[in-house]
Design a protein around this motif. Sequence first.
Motif, PDB file in Angstrom:
ATOM      1  N   ALA A 232       0.836  -1.204   0.000  1.00 32.46           N
ATOM      2  CA  ALA A 232       0.000   0.000   0.000  1.00 32.46           C
ATOM      3  C   ALA A 232       0.866   1.247   0.000  1.00 32.46           C
ATOM      4  O   ALA A 232       2.014   1.218   0.452  1.00 32.46           O
ATOM      5  CB  ALA A 232      -0.898   0.004   1.227  1.00 32.46           C
ATOM      6  N   ASP A 233       0.276   2.334  -0.475  1.00 34.30           N
ATOM      7  CA  ASP A 233       0.873   3.659  -0.385  1.00 34.30           C
ATOM      8  C   ASP A 233       0.036   4.477   0.583  1.00 34.30           C
ATOM      9  O   ASP A 233      -1.201   4.465   0.502  1.00 34.30           O
ATOM     10  CB  ASP A 233       0.871   4.359  -1.748  1.00 34.30           C
ATOM     11  CG  ASP A 233       1.927   3.809  -2.685  1.00 34.30           C
ATOM     12  OD1 ASP A 233       3.090   3.698  -2.260  1.00 34.30           O
ATOM     13  OD2 ASP A 233       1.591   3.484  -3.837  1.00 34.30           O
ATOM     14  N   VAL A 234       0.712   5.191   1.480  1.00 30.63           N
ATOM     15  CA  VAL A 234       0.035   6.100   2.401  1.00 30.63           C
ATOM     16  C   VAL A 234       0.625   7.487   2.148  1.00 30.63           C
ATOM     17  O   VAL A 234       1.722   7.790   2.620  1.00 30.63           O
ATOM     18  CB  VAL A 234       0.218   5.669   3.876  1.00 30.63           C
ATOM     19  CG1 VAL A 234      -0.530   6.628   4.796  1.00 30.63           C
ATOM     20  CG2 VAL A 234      -0.252   4.234   4.087  1.00 30.63           C
ATOM     21  N   PRO A 235      -0.090   8.330   1.396  1.00 31.10           N
ATOM     22  CA  PRO A 235       0.447   9.646   1.032  1.00 31.10           C
ATOM     23  C   PRO A 235       0.222  10.686   2.136  1.00 31.10           C
ATOM     24  O   PRO A 235      -0.431  11.699   1.935  1.00 31.10           O
ATOM     25  CB  PRO A 235      -0.337   9.987  -0.237  1.00 31.10           C
ATOM     26  CG  PRO A 235      -1.659   9.311  -0.041  1.00 31.10           C
ATOM     27  CD  PRO A 235      -1.353   8.045   0.730  1.00 31.10           C
ATOM     28  N   ASP A 236       0.761  10.420   3.297  1.00 35.23           N
ATOM     29  CA  ASP A 236       0.582  11.282   4.468  1.00 35.23           C
ATOM     30  C   ASP A 236       1.951  11.467   5.128  1.00 35.23           C
ATOM     31  O   ASP A 236       2.454  10.555   5.794  1.00 35.23           O
ATOM     32  CB  ASP A 236      -0.419  10.626   5.426  1.00 35.23           C
ATOM     33  CG  ASP A 236      -0.670  11.409   6.699  1.00 35.23           C
ATOM     34  OD1 ASP A 236       0.126  12.310   7.042  1.00 35.23           O
ATOM     35  OD2 ASP A 236      -1.669  11.098   7.378  1.00 35.23           O
ATOM     36  N   GLY A 237       2.553  12.619   4.917  1.00 33.34           N
ATOM     37  CA  GLY A 237       3.883  12.889   5.456  1.00 33.34           C
ATOM     38  C   GLY A 237       3.941  12.824   6.972  1.00 33.34           C
ATOM     39  O   GLY A 237       4.932  12.357   7.536  1.00 33.34           O
ATOM     40  N   GLU A 238       2.884  13.281   7.652  1.00 37.57           N
ATOM     41  CA  GLU A 238       2.884  13.226   9.119  1.00 37.57           C
ATOM     42  C   GLU A 238       2.855  11.782   9.605  1.00 37.57           C
ATOM     43  O   GLU A 238       3.552  11.424  10.553  1.00 37.57           O
ATOM     44  CB  GLU A 238       1.702  14.016   9.681  1.00 37.57           C
ATOM     45  CG  GLU A 238       1.864  15.512   9.539  1.00 37.57           C
ATOM     46  CD  GLU A 238       0.741  16.267  10.204  1.00 37.57           C
ATOM     47  OE1 GLU A 238       0.558  16.100  11.434  1.00 37.57           O
ATOM     48  OE2 GLU A 238       0.036  17.007   9.492  1.00 37.57           O
ATOM     49  N   PHE A 239       2.048  10.954   8.962  1.00 33.76           N
ATOM     50  CA  PHE A 239       2.033   9.534   9.314  1.00 33.76           C
ATOM     51  C   PHE A 239       3.408   8.914   9.081  1.00 33.76           C
ATOM     52  O   PHE A 239       3.928   8.182   9.925  1.00 33.76           O
ATOM     53  CB  PHE A 239       0.979   8.763   8.508  1.00 33.76           C
ATOM     54  CG  PHE A 239       1.152   7.272   8.618  1.00 33.76           C
ATOM     55  CD1 PHE A 239       0.788   6.603   9.772  1.00 33.76           C
ATOM     56  CD2 PHE A 239       1.719   6.543   7.589  1.00 33.76           C
ATOM     57  CE1 PHE A 239       0.974   5.226   9.891  1.00 33.76           C
ATOM     58  CE2 PHE A 239       1.907   5.175   7.691  1.00 33.76           C
ATOM     59  CZ  PHE A 239       1.532   4.512   8.849  1.00 33.76           C
ATOM     60  N   ALA A 240       4.002   9.212   7.921  1.00 36.58           N
ATOM     61  CA  ALA A 240       5.308   8.632   7.583  1.00 36.58           C
ATOM     62  C   ALA A 240       6.348   9.000   8.640  1.00 36.58           C
ATOM     63  O   ALA A 240       7.077   8.140   9.134  1.00 36.58           O
ATOM     64  CB  ALA A 240       5.754   9.097   6.205  1.00 36.58           C
ATOM     65  N   ARG A 241       6.409  10.265   9.020  1.00 34.98           N
ATOM     66  CA  ARG A 241       7.383  10.690  10.033  1.00 34.98           C
ATOM     67  C   ARG A 241       7.100  10.025  11.377  1.00 34.98           C
ATOM     68  O   ARG A 241       8.016   9.583  12.064  1.00 34.98           O
ATOM     69  CB  ARG A 241       7.398  12.215  10.138  1.00 34.98           C
ATOM     70  CG  ARG A 241       8.089  12.872   8.933  1.00 34.98           C
ATOM     71  CD  ARG A 241       8.200  14.375   9.081  1.00 34.98           C
ATOM     72  NE  ARG A 241       6.907  15.048   8.948  1.00 34.98           N
ATOM     73  CZ  ARG A 241       6.331  15.357   7.788  1.00 34.98           C
ATOM     74  NH1 ARG A 241       6.921  15.041   6.658  1.00 34.98           N
ATOM     75  NH2 ARG A 241       5.171  15.970   7.760  1.00 34.98           N
ATOM     76  N   ALA A 242       5.825   9.932  11.753  1.00 37.52           N
ATOM     77  CA  ALA A 242       5.456   9.298  13.021  1.00 37.52           C
ATOM     78  C   ALA A 242       5.802   7.810  13.003  1.00 37.52           C
ATOM     79  O   ALA A 242       6.326   7.265  13.986  1.00 37.52           O
ATOM     80  CB  ALA A 242       3.964   9.495  13.293  1.00 37.52           C
TER      81      ALA A 242
END
Length: 182
Positions: A145-155
């Motif tokens: 899957a791709d999750v295009p959410d920078g805040e999620f990625a950093r967290a």
Amino acid sequence: MRQLLAAAVLSLTALAALAAPPAFVTADVPEARLAGEGEYTWFGMRIYQAQLWVGPQGYQGAASATAPFVLELRYARALDGRKIAEASYEQMQKLGVGTPPQRLAWLDTMQRIFPDVRQGQRIAGAYRAGIAPGVRFYLDGNVLADVPDGEFARAFFAIWLSPESTAPKLRTALLQGAAPLP
């Protein structure tokens, strides 16, 4: 003497092959190199082996990550995907990343994405920097899957790479060679 030299060359070739990035890593991180690796244990049980792959820019920290990287976990035992998601959520809570509603939404996302794993299987997350930061997840080299959410990625990556990580020895091992190349 020739046999000894041949054995040494074969050993060096084998070591180089072990450090060669998988194809899916180089797709997300051109010129990828292994920055570090280590294992995560829980009450003495080995849970997974982790590897951090970085490009020439290295790892720049979660808050200012402008270069892509890949974190791959090779599981040492079978685990339920929902438990993996819940453990990730709990680590995000401990780190204080995101707001409570964000973390609940992220938990839902992870529960939908993370599959049950068997011993030897690998889940990897590729941090996607740039205009639309996010994360791409892989299972054994295949896109989950791709999750295009920078805040999620950093967290998400803060679980392993934050200075406040609950696994400081693993963090140190992963980041040992993560500096940018000269």
